[in-house]
Design a protein around this motif. Structure first.
Motif, PDB file in Angstrom:
ATOM      1  N   ALA A   1      -0.741 -17.482   0.697  1.00 16.81           N
ATOM      2  CA  ALA A   1      -1.085 -15.886   0.204  1.00 16.81           C
ATOM      3  C   ALA A   1      -2.133 -15.559  -0.620  1.00 16.81           C
ATOM      4  O   ALA A   1      -2.815 -14.730  -0.705  1.00 16.81           O
ATOM      5  CB  ALA A   1       0.283 -15.112   0.018  1.00 16.81           C
TER       6      ALA A   1
ATOM      7  N   ASP B   1      -2.170  -9.092   8.538  1.00 22.31           N
ATOM      8  CA  ASP B   1      -3.305  -8.236   7.752  1.00 22.31           C
ATOM      9  C   ASP B   1      -4.284  -7.958   8.850  1.00 22.31           C
ATOM     10  O   ASP B   1      -5.018  -6.976   8.419  1.00 22.31           O
ATOM     11  CB  ASP B   1      -3.839  -9.183   6.675  1.00 22.31           C
ATOM     12  CG  ASP B   1      -3.086  -9.137   5.570  1.00 22.31           C
ATOM     13  OD1 ASP B   1      -1.890  -8.545   5.503  1.00 22.31           O
ATOM     14  OD2 ASP B   1      -3.226  -9.913   4.712  1.00 22.31           O
TER      15      ASP B   1
ATOM     16  N   ASP C   1       7.381  -5.561   3.093  1.00 25.01           N
ATOM     17  CA  ASP C   1       6.287  -6.152   4.124  1.00 25.01           C
ATOM     18  C   ASP C   1       6.092  -7.440   3.774  1.00 25.01           C
ATOM     19  O   ASP C   1       5.705  -8.223   4.661  1.00 25.01           O
ATOM     20  CB  ASP C   1       4.928  -5.131   3.560  1.00 25.01           C
ATOM     21  CG  ASP C   1       5.098  -3.715   4.046  1.00 25.01           C
ATOM     22  OD1 ASP C   1       6.108  -3.400   4.880  1.00 25.01           O
ATOM     23  OD2 ASP C   1       4.345  -2.819   3.427  1.00 25.01           O
ATOM     24  N   ASP C   2       5.855  -7.988   2.536  1.00 21.13           N
ATOM     25  CA  ASP C   2       5.614  -9.581   2.436  1.00 21.13           C
ATOM     26  C   ASP C   2       6.507 -10.513   2.947  1.00 21.13           C
ATOM     27  O   ASP C   2       6.156 -11.342   3.651  1.00 21.13           O
ATOM     28  CB  ASP C   2       5.402  -9.800   0.767  1.00 21.13           C
ATOM     29  CG  ASP C   2       3.968  -9.325   0.297  1.00 21.13           C
ATOM     30  OD1 ASP C   2       3.144  -9.166   1.326  1.00 21.13           O
ATOM     31  OD2 ASP C   2       3.894  -9.395  -0.857  1.00 21.13           O
TER      32      ASP C   2
ATOM     33  N   LYS D   1       6.116 -11.145   6.631  1.00 22.01           N
ATOM     34  CA  LYS D   1       5.369 -12.358   6.893  1.00 22.01           C
ATOM     35  C   LYS D   1       6.082 -13.464   6.763  1.00 22.01           C
ATOM     36  O   LYS D   1       5.929 -14.527   7.621  1.00 22.01           O
ATOM     37  CB  LYS D   1       3.988 -12.285   5.931  1.00 22.01           C
ATOM     38  CG  LYS D   1       3.126 -10.837   6.212  1.00 22.01           C
ATOM     39  CD  LYS D   1       2.310 -10.616   5.059  1.00 22.01           C
ATOM     40  CE  LYS D   1       1.297  -9.603   5.262  1.00 22.01           C
ATOM     41  NZ  LYS D   1       0.337  -9.352   3.911  1.00 22.01           N
ATOM     42  N   ARG D   2       6.811 -13.635   5.541  1.00 21.68           N
ATOM     43  CA  ARG D   2       7.688 -14.942   5.327  1.00 21.68           C
ATOM     44  C   ARG D   2       8.626 -15.245   6.459  1.00 21.68           C
ATOM     45  O   ARG D   2       8.904 -16.231   7.008  1.00 21.68           O
ATOM     46  CB  ARG D   2       8.486 -14.650   3.949  1.00 21.68           C
ATOM     47  CG  ARG D   2       7.801 -15.021   2.827  1.00 21.68           C
ATOM     48  CD  ARG D   2       8.652 -14.809   1.475  1.00 21.68           C
ATOM     49  NE  ARG D   2       7.854 -15.267   0.326  1.00 21.68           N
ATOM     50  CZ  ARG D   2       7.116 -14.067  -0.307  1.00 21.68           C
ATOM     51  NH1 ARG D   2       7.098 -13.083  -0.071  1.00 21.68           N
ATOM     52  NH2 ARG D   2       6.552 -14.772  -1.517  1.00 21.68           N
TER      53      ARG D   2
ATOM     54  N   ILE E   1       0.088 -14.773   7.832  1.00 27.27           N
ATOM     55  CA  ILE E   1      -0.434 -14.050   6.988  1.00 27.27           C
ATOM     56  C   ILE E   1      -1.596 -13.123   7.455  1.00 27.27           C
ATOM     57  O   ILE E   1      -1.906 -11.767   7.538  1.00 27.27           O
ATOM     58  CB  ILE E   1      -0.747 -14.446   5.534  1.00 27.27           C
ATOM     59  CG1 ILE E   1       0.500 -14.935   4.963  1.00 27.27           C
ATOM     60  CG2 ILE E   1      -1.644 -13.454   4.797  1.00 27.27           C
ATOM     61  CD1 ILE E   1       0.249 -15.837   3.602  1.00 27.27           C
TER      62      ILE E   1
END
Length: 587
Positions: free
Chosen positions: A574, A146, A189-190, A193-194, A142
C-alpha cells in the motif's frame, strides 16, 4: 512554462547537463514530482523510475553492468533499456523517453503507459498466483481496486485459477476467497482490498507446487433426464468414482441445468453419507455456489467440477466410532431418513413455528429427544430452510458458550458444526431440496456430540447498562483484547456490551472484520467470521444477533494475536502504491 516543440505541446523537461551525467555515470533527480534515476551506460542515456518496483529502494544506489541494472536491496535485476525484470517477484521498472538538446538531457516524465493499469495489474495478479508471490498479489489487489476493476472480476480470476491449478480441487483457499467476497459489504474501503488480498494469497498458497486438474468431458448426449443424471452422480460419489461423477456433472451443465438443479445434484450426493469430512465437503459446495452467484453461473463448468474429488474421497461420519458408540447415531437417523417422505407429506400445507424452547431442546444431552423434536417439526410443516435456521443458531450457541477449560483444538470441533449448519441453511435457501433434511439431522447430531464442550457452558455476558454513552470504549477495548492472548471472555463481553448499549451492529461487524484481516488468520477463523455474519444478518431477534456476534468475537480472540506477517506485506504494498518511501531510517 510549457514549450512548443515540432508544432505540439512539448512533454519533455530539462533535467541535467549531459556532461555531468557522462562524468558521474548516474544522477538522481525529480521531475514533476517523479523521482528519476539517469544512467550513462555503454554510450547510451537511460532513465528509469528511481524507486525499485519491488520495495522502493533507490535504483540510483544500485549497479549497472552489461546492460543490467541491479537493485542492492533484494538484488532485483532489470534490463536497463526497457525496464523489464529478470525476476518476476520484482515487477518491471518504468522507463522514460530521453532527448538531448543543447547539451542537456531532457526527459518525458509522463509517457503513455505500455498497457492500461487494469490490464497490467490483472496480468501481475496471474504472476502472483502462479508463483505464490505474496507481495505481488498484494500490489495487484490494491492496483486493481484503484484502477476501478470490480471486486467480482478479481474474485473470478482467483476462483478460476484455484479451480484449475490444484489437482485435489476446491480447498481452503477458495473457501476463504469466497467467504471474504461475501463479507465485502461489511468492510471499510481499505479492508476490502485486504480481504481480496487475503483470499487470493490463500488460493496461491493452496496451488503452490500442486499439479493442475485435468478435465473430463461431458457425455455426448442431450437425451438423459436430470433425474437420471442426478442418480448417476450420487452413485458415482457413493463408490468414490470421481472421474465418472465429473462426466455426469459436466453433462448436466452442458445440457443447461440451472443453478438450483446443479446445487440439488451436489447436495444430494453430499448428504447421502453423514457429515462428510467433518462438514467441510458441504461447506465447500455452498461456497462454490455462493461465489458463482457473484461471478456468474456461466463459470460453473470451470468451478463446480473442482468439488468432486473432495466429495468422492471424503471421510464419512458413519464410519467413525463417535457416530456408532455408545449410541448408534448413524442407525438412528437412517431410520428417520427411511420415513422422511411420509414425514414431509404429513406436514404438507401447514406452516411451522419453532416452540420457544426449541433451541434448548436442540442443545439436549439426549439424542433421541433431539431427533424426535426434528421429526415432529417436519410433521408440523417445518421446511428444510426453517429447520436448518434453528439448528444453525443452536450450533452458533455452542461456539458462544465454548468452555475454555477444553483443549484448544476443540474450538475446531464446535466450529465445524457451526459452519456445516450454516452451509445447510444457505443451501436450503437456494434449493429447498428434500435431501437437505438429512443435512439438518447431521448438524443437529453434531450439536449433540459437542455437548461436552459446553460442560459447563461459558455463560453469555450479562446485559450491560443501556445508559452508557461512549460506545467507542467498548469497540476500542474489544480490539485491544485481540492484542492479548487468552482474552476470550473479555472479547465476548465487549462485543455484547457494545450491542447492549445501543451500538451499531454494522460498525461492530466492520471492526471484527478489521481485526481478522490484520492477522495471519487460519482457514477456520475466516470461516467463523463469515458464518457468524451470515447468520446474524438473517436474524430479527437482537438476542440471537448478540449471541452470534459474541460467538464470532470469542472465536477470533481464541486465535489472536498472530505474527501479522501478511499485514506487513500488505502495508508495504500500500505504501509503495502511494509513492511513499519505506527504506529510510526511522520508517
Amino acid at each position: 512554462m510549457l514549450l512548443c516543440f515540432m508544432g505540439s505541446i512539448d512533454r519533455f523537461r530539462e533535467t541535467v547537463p549531459l556532461a555531468e551525467l557522462e562524468r558521474e555515470g548516474r544522477v538522481q533527480t525529480s521531475v514533476d514530482g517523479r523521482a528519476l534515476a539517469l544512467f550513462h551506460h555503454e554510450g547510451e542515456i537511460r532513465v528509469v523510475d528511481n524507486r525499485c518496483p519491488h520495495m522502493g529502494f533507490p535504483l540510483s544506489e544500485g549497479s549497472v553492468e552489461d546492460g543490467v541494472l541491479t537493485c542492492h536491496w533484494h538484488h532485483a535485476r532489470f534490463e536497463l533499456s526497457c525496464g523489464d525484470t529478470f525476476d518476476p517477484w520484482a515487477d518491471d521498472v518504468q522507463t522514460f523517453p530521453v532527448e538531448i538538446r543543447d547539451g542537456s538531457v531532457y526527459v518525458d516524465p509522463h509517457p503513455e503507459p505500455d498497457e492500461p493499469p487494469a490490464e497490467h495489474w490483472m496480468r501481475r495478479l496471474e504472476d502472483g498466483l502462479e508463483q505464490n508471490l505474496r507481495l505481488v498479489v498484494a500490489k495487484s489487489a490494491i492496483g486493481l481496486a484503484d484502477a476501478g476493476v470490480s471486486s467480482d472480476a478479481v474474485v473470478e480470476r482467483g476462483v478460476r485459477f484455484g479451480s484449475r491449478y490444484r489437482e485435489s480441487g476446491w480447498g481452503p483457499g477458495l473457501t476463504i476467497l469466497a467467504a471474504m467476497r461475501n463479507v465485502l459489504p461489511d468492510l471499510a474501503d481499505d479492508d476490502r482490498k485486504r480481504a481480496l488480498y487475503q483470499g487470493l494469497v490463500h488460493v496461491a498458497g493452496d496451488c503452490a507446487d500442486a499439479p493442475p486438474r485435468f478435465d473430463q468431458e461431458p457425455f455426448d448426449t442431450e437425451d438423459v433426464s436430470f433425474e437420471r443424471l442426478k442418480a448417476w452422480f450420487r452413485e458415482n460419489i457413493k463408490v468414490r468414482d470421481a472421474d465418472g461423477a465429473e462426466r455426469v456433472l459436466r453433462t448436466a451443465i452442458a445440457n443447461g441445468a440451472d443453478d438450483a438443479h446443479l446445487a440439488e445434484m451436489l447436495v444430494a450426493a453430499a448428504t447421502d453419507h453423514r457429515y462428510l469430512n467433518t462438514g467441510h465437503t458441504l461447506d465447500f459446495v455452498n461456497k462454490a455456489c455462493e461465489v458463482l452467484d457473484h461471478v456468474g453461473w456461466d463459470h460453473g463448468d470451470a468451478v463446480l467440477p473442482s468439488l468432486i474429488e473432495g466429495m468422492a474421497t471424503a471421510t464419512r461420519a458413519e464410519e467413525r466410532s463417535s457416530w456408532r458408540q455408545p449410541v448408534d447415531l448413524a442407525a438412528m437417523v437412517s431410520e428417520t431418513f427411511a420415513d422422511l417422505d411420509s414425514l414431509v407429506e404429513s406436514g404438507a400445507g401447514t406452516e411451522w413455528s419453532p416452540p420457544a424452547s426449541f433451541t434448548e431442546t436442540l442443545l439436549s444431552d439426549d439424542p433421541e429427544i433431539v431427533v424426535a423434536a426434528l421429526e415432529d417439526a417436519i410433521r408440523e410443516g417445518a421446511s428444510v430452510e426453517a429447520l436448518a435456521r434453528e439448528v444453525a443458531f443452536a450450533a452458533g450457541t455452542r461456539v458462544a458458550q465454548f468452555a475454555t477449560v477444553n483443549e484448544f483444538s476443540d474450538w475446531n470441533t464446535v466450529h465445524h458444526t457451526f459452519t456445516y449448519a450454516n452451509a445447510v441453511h444457505q443451501l436450503a435457501r437456494r434449493t429447498g431440496a428434500r435431501e437437505l433434511y438429512r443435512g439438518v439431522f447431521d448438524a443437529a447430531i453434531n450439536v449433540y456430540l459437542d455437548r461436552f464442550l459446553n460442560t459447563p457452558p461459558a455463560p453469555l455476558p450479562r446485559p450491560a447498562s443501556s445508559t452508557e454513552t461512549d460506545l467507542s470504549v467498548h469497540l476500542d477495548e474489544l480490539l485491544d483484547s485481540f492484542d492479548v492472548e487468552g482474552e476470550v471472555d473479555e472479547a465476548g463481553r465487549r462485543a455484547a456490551h457494545y450491542l447492549d448499549c445501543g451500538g451499531d451492529v454494522s460498525l461492530l461487524r466492520e471492526r471484527l472484520a478489521e481485526s481478522l484481516l490484520r492477522e495471519d488468520a487460519g482457514f477456520h477463523t475466516y470461516q467463523a467470521l463469515e458464518a457468524g455474519f451470515t447468520q446474524a444478518e438473517l436474524r430479527d431477534s437482537p438476542e440471537e444477533v448478540r449471541t452470534l456476534l459474541v460467538a464470532v468475537a470469542r472465536y477470533l480472540s481464541a486465535h489472536f494475536p498472530t505474527r501479522r506477517e501478511r499485514e506487513q506485506t500488505f502495508t508495504i504494498a500500500a505504501r509503495l502504491h502511494r509513492g511513499e518511501k519505506i527504506h529510510e531510517e526511522g520508517q
